[in-house]
Design an enzyme around this catalytic site. Sequence first.
Site, PDB file in Angstrom:
ATOM      1  N   TYR A   1       0.269  -6.103  -7.169  1.00 54.23           N
ATOM      2  CA  TYR A   1      -0.519  -5.273  -8.317  1.00 54.23           C
ATOM      3  C   TYR A   1      -1.779  -5.650  -7.780  1.00 54.23           C
ATOM      4  O   TYR A   1      -2.136  -7.372  -7.353  1.00 54.23           O
ATOM      5  CB  TYR A   1       0.331  -5.637  -9.363  1.00 54.23           C
ATOM      6  CG  TYR A   1      -1.161  -4.166  -9.848  1.00 54.23           C
ATOM      7  CD1 TYR A   1      -0.830  -2.284  -9.476  1.00 54.23           C
ATOM      8  CD2 TYR A   1      -1.669  -4.123 -11.149  1.00 54.23           C
ATOM      9  CE1 TYR A   1      -1.416  -1.840  -9.725  1.00 54.23           C
ATOM     10  CE2 TYR A   1      -2.636  -3.119 -11.557  1.00 54.23           C
ATOM     11  CZ  TYR A   1      -2.480  -2.118 -11.266  1.00 54.23           C
ATOM     12  OH  TYR A   1      -3.145  -1.245 -11.346  1.00 54.23           O
TER      13      TYR A   1
ATOM     14  N   VAL B   1       0.924  11.975  -7.842  1.00 55.94           N
ATOM     15  CA  VAL B   1      -0.838  12.465  -7.985  1.00 55.94           C
ATOM     16  C   VAL B   1      -1.326  13.921  -7.139  1.00 55.94           C
ATOM     17  O   VAL B   1      -2.026  14.399  -7.193  1.00 55.94           O
ATOM     18  CB  VAL B   1      -1.836  11.553  -7.151  1.00 55.94           C
ATOM     19  CG1 VAL B   1      -3.300  12.347  -6.532  1.00 55.94           C
ATOM     20  CG2 VAL B   1      -1.726   9.602  -7.758  1.00 55.94           C
TER      21      VAL B   1
ATOM     22  N   ARG C   1       6.227  14.856   5.083  1.00 54.72           N
ATOM     23  CA  ARG C   1       7.096  14.433   5.465  1.00 54.72           C
ATOM     24  C   ARG C   1       8.503  15.150   6.209  1.00 54.72           C
ATOM     25  O   ARG C   1       9.131  15.113   6.744  1.00 54.72           O
ATOM     26  CB  ARG C   1       7.685  13.038   5.543  1.00 54.72           C
ATOM     27  CG  ARG C   1       6.938  11.774   5.850  1.00 54.72           C
ATOM     28  CD  ARG C   1       6.801  10.787   5.380  1.00 54.72           C
ATOM     29  NE  ARG C   1       7.553  11.329   4.256  1.00 54.72           N
ATOM     30  CZ  ARG C   1       8.070   8.931   4.124  1.00 54.72           C
ATOM     31  NH1 ARG C   1       7.949   7.987   5.143  1.00 54.72           N
ATOM     32  NH2 ARG C   1       8.796   9.003   2.465  1.00 54.72           N
TER      33      ARG C   1
ATOM     34  N   TYR D   1      -6.774   6.394  -1.641  1.00 58.41           N
ATOM     35  CA  TYR D   1      -6.514   5.690  -3.161  1.00 58.41           C
ATOM     36  C   TYR D   1      -4.661   4.789  -3.093  1.00 58.41           C
ATOM     37  O   TYR D   1      -4.528   4.624  -3.498  1.00 58.41           O
ATOM     38  CB  TYR D   1      -5.967   6.982  -4.134  1.00 58.41           C
ATOM     39  CG  TYR D   1      -4.639   7.721  -4.128  1.00 58.41           C
ATOM     40  CD1 TYR D   1      -3.763   7.418  -4.677  1.00 58.41           C
ATOM     41  CD2 TYR D   1      -5.016   9.317  -3.277  1.00 58.41           C
ATOM     42  CE1 TYR D   1      -2.660   8.833  -4.814  1.00 58.41           C
ATOM     43  CE2 TYR D   1      -4.100  10.341  -3.029  1.00 58.41           C
ATOM     44  CZ  TYR D   1      -2.997   9.529  -3.899  1.00 58.41           C
ATOM     45  OH  TYR D   1      -2.029  10.443  -3.572  1.00 58.41           O
ATOM     46  N   GLY D   2      -4.156   4.847  -1.418  1.00 53.94           N
ATOM     47  CA  GLY D   2      -3.212   4.201  -1.560  1.00 53.94           C
ATOM     48  C   GLY D   2      -2.838   4.037  -0.254  1.00 53.94           C
ATOM     49  O   GLY D   2      -3.936   4.826   0.664  1.00 53.94           O
TER      50      GLY D   2
ATOM     51  N   VAL E   1      -8.870   4.159  -9.902  1.00 50.78           N
ATOM     52  CA  VAL E   1      -8.479   4.807 -11.339  1.00 50.78           C
ATOM     53  C   VAL E   1      -9.322   3.175 -12.164  1.00 50.78           C
ATOM     54  O   VAL E   1     -10.004   3.459 -13.101  1.00 50.78           O
ATOM     55  CB  VAL E   1      -7.516   5.600 -11.031  1.00 50.78           C
ATOM     56  CG1 VAL E   1      -6.537   5.347 -12.059  1.00 50.78           C
ATOM     57  CG2 VAL E   1      -8.236   6.302 -12.981  1.00 50.78           C
TER      58      VAL E   1
END
Length: 323
Positions: free
Chosen positions: A52, A151, A171, A233-234, A260
């Site tokens: 993380y 999300v 996808r 964000y990813g 966030v």
Amino acid sequence: MLTATFQSFGAPESVVSLEEQASLPLTPGHVRVRLLAAPINPADINYIQGVYGVNPELPASPGMEGCGEVIESTSPMFSIDDKVIFLKRGGLWKEEIITAAKDLIAVPAELDPLQACMLGINPLTALLMLEHFRLLTRGQCVIQNAANSNVGRCLLQIAKKKGIVTINVVRRSELFRELEVLGADHVLLDDSNLKQQVRALGLAPSLAINCVGGASALRQISVLAEDGVQVTYGAMSKKAIKVSNGAMIFKRLRLEGFWVTKWLESAERSIVQEAYQKLAHMVIAGELTQAIDTIYHLSDVQEALSHAQQEQRRGKILLRFGS
């Protein structure tokens, strides 16, 4: 109280174990919360694996978000039976939590705890990305990839409430119908035909929400309007975003990143409270919901962790606490 802990980083279902810990006395300005429910998020898996954004000191307890009820308080901010969610990240998979009052947010009593426990991260991320990077008005357009992510599903529901048109890129075509049921305006495949498909819709999104990176992010950029913003964000593809000079110079695009957790660390409490109240009332009104696959008791946490890492789930894996 029963507590999930891990002594080393590794495969979550192997390194997480359960132990009984004594309840500690309450100190001034703190609140004792009985946990009601908590989701298992990808961030929880990464936290236990040691990959993380930040790693805890070991031994540690997992749990990035959850919902509980106040059972004891030495703070004027909270009373017994208040329903709360946590601003604190990590250490929530326990039957009881003692935390500083500033690390809690009250939510309406009528909010379903199973939905409340998932309010902390994904819905807030979706709301903030829609509101903080480009002020979209009713009828304007946002495009997002990985639209079937948690999300993504929250974002399209919030956008629908705001009257913002969504282009949702996925996808697999079998996802089209379930996203349309949630309120998606358009659902398209994330392939080389994306630019032509968006042009055929007659839309030019000014905001792009990117969770994938690599070629998918570049396809978003190719359809962004001039002065558009892409928010990342990813990085599901684990591929970098390589933007052409022309896109930056002639379309004047702006690339932003969003996490966030960092926003919560710097935002004023009143603004955080306002955002969560907005989301909570959407849930109560039936305008925002997150799918739940299976609910496990904390005592079955290893089985729950194994299930949470499987693909093709129909929603979140949740933990419940108490008898």
